[in-house]
Write a protein that holds these residues in place. Structure first.
Motif, PDB file in Angstrom:
ATOM      1  N   UNK A  42      39.177  22.953  32.901  1.00  0.00           N
ATOM      2  CA  UNK A  42      38.163  23.970  32.695  1.00  0.00           C
ATOM      3  C   UNK A  42      38.645  25.368  32.384  1.00  0.00           C
ATOM      4  N   UNK A  43      39.969  25.594  32.342  1.00  0.00           N
ATOM      5  CA  UNK A  43      40.485  26.916  31.978  1.00  0.00           C
ATOM      6  C   UNK A  43      40.132  27.194  30.518  1.00  0.00           C
ATOM      7  N   UNK A  44      39.857  28.465  30.212  1.00  0.00           N
ATOM      8  CA  UNK A  44      39.333  28.791  28.892  1.00  0.00           C
ATOM      9  C   UNK A  44      40.023  29.989  28.263  1.00  0.00           C
ATOM     10  N   UNK A  45      40.022  29.967  26.937  1.00  0.00           N
ATOM     11  CA  UNK A  45      40.480  31.109  26.156  1.00  0.00           C
ATOM     12  C   UNK A  45      41.984  31.195  25.967  1.00  0.00           C
ATOM     13  N   UNK A  46      42.391  32.267  25.341  1.00  0.00           N
ATOM     14  CA  UNK A  46      43.789  32.493  25.004  1.00  0.00           C
ATOM     15  C   UNK A  46      44.676  32.477  26.240  1.00  0.00           C
ATOM     16  N   UNK A  47      44.226  33.125  27.302  1.00  0.00           N
ATOM     17  CA  UNK A  47      45.037  33.225  28.516  1.00  0.00           C
ATOM     18  C   UNK A  47      44.723  32.120  29.534  1.00  0.00           C
ATOM     19  N   UNK A  48      43.844  31.190  29.160  1.00  0.00           N
ATOM     20  CA  UNK A  48      43.509  30.030  29.988  1.00  0.00           C
ATOM     21  C   UNK A  48      43.112  30.420  31.410  1.00  0.00           C
ATOM     22  N   UNK A  49      42.064  31.203  31.481  1.00  0.00           N
ATOM     23  CA  UNK A  49      41.526  31.631  32.767  1.00  0.00           C
ATOM     24  C   UNK A  49      40.435  30.672  33.222  1.00  0.00           C
ATOM     25  N   UNK A  50      40.402  30.415  34.503  1.00  0.00           N
ATOM     26  CA  UNK A  50      39.293  29.647  35.062  1.00  0.00           C
ATOM     27  C   UNK A  50      38.052  30.536  35.036  1.00  0.00           C
ATOM     28  N   UNK A  51      36.884  29.978  34.764  1.00  0.00           N
ATOM     29  CA  UNK A  51      35.666  30.793  34.733  1.00  0.00           C
ATOM     30  C   UNK A  51      35.430  31.583  36.022  1.00  0.00           C
ATOM     31  N   UNK A  52      35.756  31.027  37.166  1.00  0.00           N
ATOM     32  CA  UNK A  52      35.555  31.750  38.428  1.00  0.00           C
ATOM     33  C   UNK A  52      36.493  32.953  38.530  1.00  0.00           C
ATOM     34  N   UNK A  53      37.715  32.812  38.065  1.00  0.00           N
ATOM     35  CA  UNK A  53      38.664  33.928  38.062  1.00  0.00           C
ATOM     36  C   UNK A  53      38.180  35.009  37.109  1.00  0.00           C
ATOM     37  N   UNK A  54      37.738  34.595  35.927  1.00  0.00           N
ATOM     38  CA  UNK A  54      37.231  35.559  34.954  1.00  0.00           C
ATOM     39  C   UNK A  54      36.016  36.291  35.510  1.00  0.00           C
ATOM     40  N   UNK A  55      35.113  35.571  36.138  1.00  0.00           N
ATOM     41  CA  UNK A  55      33.910  36.196  36.699  1.00  0.00           C
ATOM     42  C   UNK A  55      34.268  37.232  37.763  1.00  0.00           C
ATOM     43  N   UNK A  56      35.261  36.934  38.582  1.00  0.00           N
ATOM     44  CA  UNK A  56      35.685  37.891  39.615  1.00  0.00           C
ATOM     45  C   UNK A  56      36.260  39.151  38.972  1.00  0.00           C
ATOM     46  N   UNK A  57      37.056  38.989  37.938  1.00  0.00           N
ATOM     47  CA  UNK A  57      37.635  40.142  37.247  1.00  0.00           C
ATOM     48  C   UNK A  57      36.535  40.923  36.535  1.00  0.00           C
ATOM     49  N   UNK A  63      32.617  46.319  31.323  1.00  0.00           N
ATOM     50  CA  UNK A  63      32.729  46.221  29.871  1.00  0.00           C
ATOM     51  C   UNK A  63      33.158  44.818  29.417  1.00  0.00           C
ATOM     52  N   UNK A  64      33.717  44.027  30.320  1.00  0.00           N
ATOM     53  CA  UNK A  64      34.139  42.671  29.958  1.00  0.00           C
ATOM     54  C   UNK A  64      32.900  41.823  29.708  1.00  0.00           C
ATOM     55  N   UNK A  65      32.883  41.157  28.592  1.00  0.00           N
ATOM     56  CA  UNK A  65      31.729  40.334  28.214  1.00  0.00           C
ATOM     57  C   UNK A  65      32.083  38.850  28.374  1.00  0.00           C
ATOM     58  N   UNK A  66      32.043  38.126  27.293  1.00  0.00           N
ATOM     59  CA  UNK A  66      32.229  36.671  27.329  1.00  0.00           C
ATOM     60  C   UNK A  66      33.693  36.277  27.549  1.00  0.00           C
ATOM     61  N   UNK A  67      33.900  35.233  28.294  1.00  0.00           N
ATOM     62  CA  UNK A  67      35.249  34.718  28.562  1.00  0.00           C
ATOM     63  C   UNK A  67      35.934  34.278  27.270  1.00  0.00           C
ATOM     64  N   UNK A  68      35.164  33.828  26.281  1.00  0.00           N
ATOM     65  CA  UNK A  68      35.744  33.338  25.026  1.00  0.00           C
ATOM     66  C   UNK A  68      36.041  34.446  24.021  1.00  0.00           C
ATOM     67  N   UNK A  69      35.653  35.678  24.328  1.00  0.00           N
ATOM     68  CA  UNK A  69      35.976  36.799  23.444  1.00  0.00           C
ATOM     69  C   UNK A  69      37.461  37.102  23.613  1.00  0.00           C
ATOM     70  N   UNK A  70      38.249  37.022  22.527  1.00  0.00           N
ATOM     71  CA  UNK A  70      39.701  37.202  22.658  1.00  0.00           C
ATOM     72  C   UNK A  70      40.110  38.496  23.366  1.00  0.00           C
ATOM     73  N   UNK A  71      39.459  39.602  23.049  1.00  0.00           N
ATOM     74  CA  UNK A  71      39.868  40.862  23.678  1.00  0.00           C
ATOM     75  C   UNK A  71      39.682  40.811  25.184  1.00  0.00           C
ATOM     76  N   UNK A  72      38.532  40.354  25.642  1.00  0.00           N
ATOM     77  CA  UNK A  72      38.265  40.356  27.081  1.00  0.00           C
ATOM     78  C   UNK A  72      39.067  39.284  27.800  1.00  0.00           C
ATOM     79  N   UNK A  73      39.323  38.171  27.150  1.00  0.00           N
ATOM     80  CA  UNK A  73      40.132  37.132  27.768  1.00  0.00           C
ATOM     81  C   UNK A  73      41.566  37.612  27.951  1.00  0.00           C
ATOM     82  N   UNK A  74      42.119  38.253  26.930  1.00  0.00           N
ATOM     83  CA  UNK A  74      43.476  38.789  27.028  1.00  0.00           C
ATOM     84  C   UNK A  74      43.523  39.896  28.087  1.00  0.00           C
TER      85      UNK A  74
END
Length: 85
Positions: A42-57, A63-74
């Motif tokens: 279930x890790x996603x995006x360029x940096x392979x973050x788990x959705x729960x980790x991304x949501x916490x960050x 300003x962070x939007x979608x997990x799949x947006x390259x800028x915010x994922x990086x």
């Protein structure tokens, strides 16, 4: 192709003395820099973050939007690396 993003967020979270290429190499190893990459767990995006980790960050960074947006994922991946450091 994402070099300016890696440079920007490396500088923001680690300072100017840190080589941004370390984080680009991480993204290459994790996803081959494919923004739509998904792991079998279930890790996603360029940096392979788990959705729960991304949501916490993202909860701390409005300003962070979608997990799949390259800028915010990086950005989130580098911020998470800073937290782990």
């Amino acid at each position: 192709v994402y070099d300016p993003i890696f440079r920007k967020y490396t500088k923001r979270y680690f300072g100017v003395a840190t080589d941004w290429r370390w984080f680009k190499a991480q993204g290459m190893a994790e996803s081959d820099l494919v923004p739509t990459a998904r792991s079998r767990v279930g890790a996603r995006g360029i940096m392979q973050l788990m959705p729960s980790t991304y949501a916490a960050i993202a909860s701390q960074q409005p300003q962070f939007r979608r997990i799949d947006d390259p800028e915010w994922n990086i950005a989130a991946g580098i911020a998470h690396d800073r937290y782990l450091w």
